[in-house]
Design an enzyme around this catalytic site. Sequence first.
Site, short mmCIF file in Angstrom:
data_model
loop_
_atom_site.label_atom_id
_atom_site.label_comp_id
_atom_site.label_asym_id
_atom_site.label_seq_id
_atom_site.Cartn_x
_atom_site.Cartn_y
_atom_site.Cartn_z
N ALA A 111 -25.10 53.59 75.11
CA ALA A 111 -24.17 52.85 75.49
C ALA A 111 -24.33 51.70 76.13
O ALA A 111 -23.61 51.05 75.91
CB ALA A 111 -23.94 54.18 76.58
N PRO A 113 -24.30 47.11 76.25
CA PRO A 113 -24.51 47.02 77.11
C PRO A 113 -23.79 47.48 77.83
O PRO A 113 -22.91 47.32 79.42
CB PRO A 113 -23.52 45.88 76.88
CG PRO A 113 -23.47 46.12 76.00
CD PRO A 113 -23.39 46.44 74.94
N GLY A 114 -22.86 48.40 77.35
CA GLY A 114 -21.60 49.58 78.40
C GLY A 114 -20.15 49.03 77.92
O GLY A 114 -19.23 49.61 78.95
N GLY A 115 -19.80 48.90 76.74
CA GLY A 115 -18.24 48.52 76.54
C GLY A 115 -17.56 49.31 76.64
O GLY A 115 -16.73 49.58 76.97
N LYS A 116 -18.08 50.79 75.60
CA LYS A 116 -17.14 51.74 75.60
C LYS A 116 -17.49 53.01 76.86
O LYS A 116 -16.66 53.57 76.94
CB LYS A 116 -17.92 52.00 74.54
CG LYS A 116 -17.28 51.38 72.79
CD LYS A 116 -17.57 51.98 72.24
CE LYS A 116 -17.79 51.19 71.03
NZ LYS A 116 -18.21 50.19 70.47
N CYS A 231 -20.32 49.09 64.12
CA CYS A 231 -19.90 48.49 63.32
C CYS A 231 -20.28 48.01 62.12
O CYS A 231 -20.86 46.62 61.93
CB CYS A 231 -19.89 47.35 64.41
SG CYS A 231 -21.39 46.83 64.51
N1 SAM Z 1 -21.88 51.17 72.60
C1 SAM Z 1 -22.19 49.69 73.44
C2 SAM Z 1 -21.35 49.22 73.76
O1 SAM Z 1 -19.91 49.49 73.83
O2 SAM Z 1 -21.63 48.07 74.51
C3 SAM Z 1 -22.98 49.20 72.35
C4 SAM Z 1 -24.36 50.81 71.79
S1 SAM Z 1 -24.98 49.53 70.31
C5 SAM Z 1 -23.67 49.76 69.03
C6 SAM Z 1 -26.48 51.10 69.65
C7 SAM Z 1 -26.64 51.27 71.15
O3 SAM Z 1 -28.29 52.24 70.80
C8 SAM Z 1 -27.79 49.63 71.76
O4 SAM Z 1 -27.83 49.77 72.58
C9 SAM Z 1 -29.46 50.28 71.04
O5 SAM Z 1 -30.09 49.88 71.96
C10 SAM Z 1 -29.18 51.90 71.42
N2 SAM Z 1 -29.79 52.51 69.97
C11 SAM Z 1 -30.95 52.09 69.60
N3 SAM Z 1 -31.81 53.19 69.37
C12 SAM Z 1 -31.35 54.13 69.40
C13 SAM Z 1 -32.04 55.53 68.74
N4 SAM Z 1 -33.25 55.66 68.47
N5 SAM Z 1 -31.31 56.81 69.94
C14 SAM Z 1 -30.09 56.19 70.46
N6 SAM Z 1 -29.71 55.17 70.89
C15 SAM Z 1 -30.36 54.00 70.42
#
Ligand code: SAM
Length: 460
Positions: A111, A113-116, A231
């Site tokens: 989640a 930084p929290g956008g979704k 993305c």
């Molecule tokens: N959903 C967020 C938003 O809309 O602001 C962006 C999420 S970003 C694409 C993916 C996230 O997955 C990151 O914050 C990352 O730290 C986390 N992540 C990294 N490794 C992971 C793992 N093994 N399992 C789950 N999440 C993980």
Amino acid sequence: MSKINLPLAFETRMKAYLGKEEYEAFSNALDEEVPVAIRYNPFKPIPPLENSGKIPWSSNGVYLNERPVFTLDPLFHAGAYYVQEASSMFLDHILQVLQPAKDGIFLDLSAAPGGKSTLLSSYLGEDGFLVANEVIKARAAVLKENIIKWGLGNTLVTQNDPEHFRDLEGYFDLVLVDAPCSGEGMFRKDPNARSEWSPDHVQLCASRQERIMDQAGALVKAGGLLIYSTCTFNEAENEEMVKFISQEYSYEPVRIPFDQSWGITETVIDSEGEFYFGYRFYPHKVQGEGFFITVFRRPESAPSLQPKKTKEYKHPYITSVGKQESERLQETLSLPDQSVFYNLQDSFFWLDAAFQRGFEFLSRYLNIRYFGVELGKFNKQQFIPNHELAVSRFAKEGFMQYALDKSQALDFLRKEDLELPGIPEGWVLLTYEDQPLGWIKNLGNRSNNYYPKEWRIKMR
Ligand code: SAM
């Protein structure tokens, strides 16, 4: 800044995928300006920011004419809007089309930084409950800050690896996995993403996504929704993952209707004779960054988990609050009738009573970073309010308020001492354009600024 070229292997793959002519348009778009978009907080209404129009697939999103210095806008810190890339707001369109029940429990598994999460929290509003999880500690702290500023009180922030959810199979009405990915869709917004990219990294991301989905696929209850997004553009992390999920678990495909003029590309994915749907966002076709999203429904025949109510709540560091003290809190702060309270490190927390059972059940398995609304504590007869209460959606009746102008608001956010003529004595809620920013305590000869020091702005 010197331009970083697109990686050759990426170029070759995209040319083969899009065809030579479309590839030209795609790569030209990567040199254009990044559109700036924000999504308003429906619970903190403000006058519209100068904008160039609504994002067609979002109820609360608009494109801005230009990128302002967000750090110097007090309304940004008040949680009145979230700066979010436009394509990812398509999640809102999915919710509006499918209308999952608003009194459900949703999970955003990756989640920060929290956008979704803030988008899901807005959808659930006063009726539902969201678990916003982030595995990386420092990122979980940013997620917590953004959830607090959003201020709806309907969210539990946790810091767990997807594996820690293994006892929660069949529990959630909706699970979103916005997976960590190779970030090809960020090549325009963040040119450094180009140098970090490699075919090996794509494969590494795809294997990690399989591990995450192996766990996440089991967490949705019968009839619930699973949403997977990235993305990035490559098929290994998108369409191939759709096949992986549909072959690991029994899921029904979900097709999302949308207006063709929006420029979104639907891909149809054949997984052992069953057709699934993905939605691709290309920067040469939509006003937004690269994005992929797909939706599945868990069949009604799948197992669901219904936790039993336990008689007494036991947790190593969270305790439930007794009747007398709960009534005192409710009266002091004029909180909703349907409230339950908890105590953590001497501070009281509010939660909607409808989610008491869910919260108490989840807290047995998950590492909790924040939940509901942190209210504050009693010191003899006086209630000492917390910053989290200030920026929450609650009315804060019984507290004096003082409206700041922009320069005073920025000084407050810098945690500086303020000279505020005519300010009443005691705890005062400072506001900017009707949005609460935080507390000050006026002692007569001086006043103390209670803005959290770790959030203070340093920019002038
Ligand atoms: N959903 C967020 C938003 O809309 O602001 C962006 C999420 S970003 C694409 C993916 C996230 O997955 C990151 O914050 C990352 O730290 C986390 N992540 C990294 N490794 C992971 C793992 N093994 N399992 C789950 N999440 C993980």
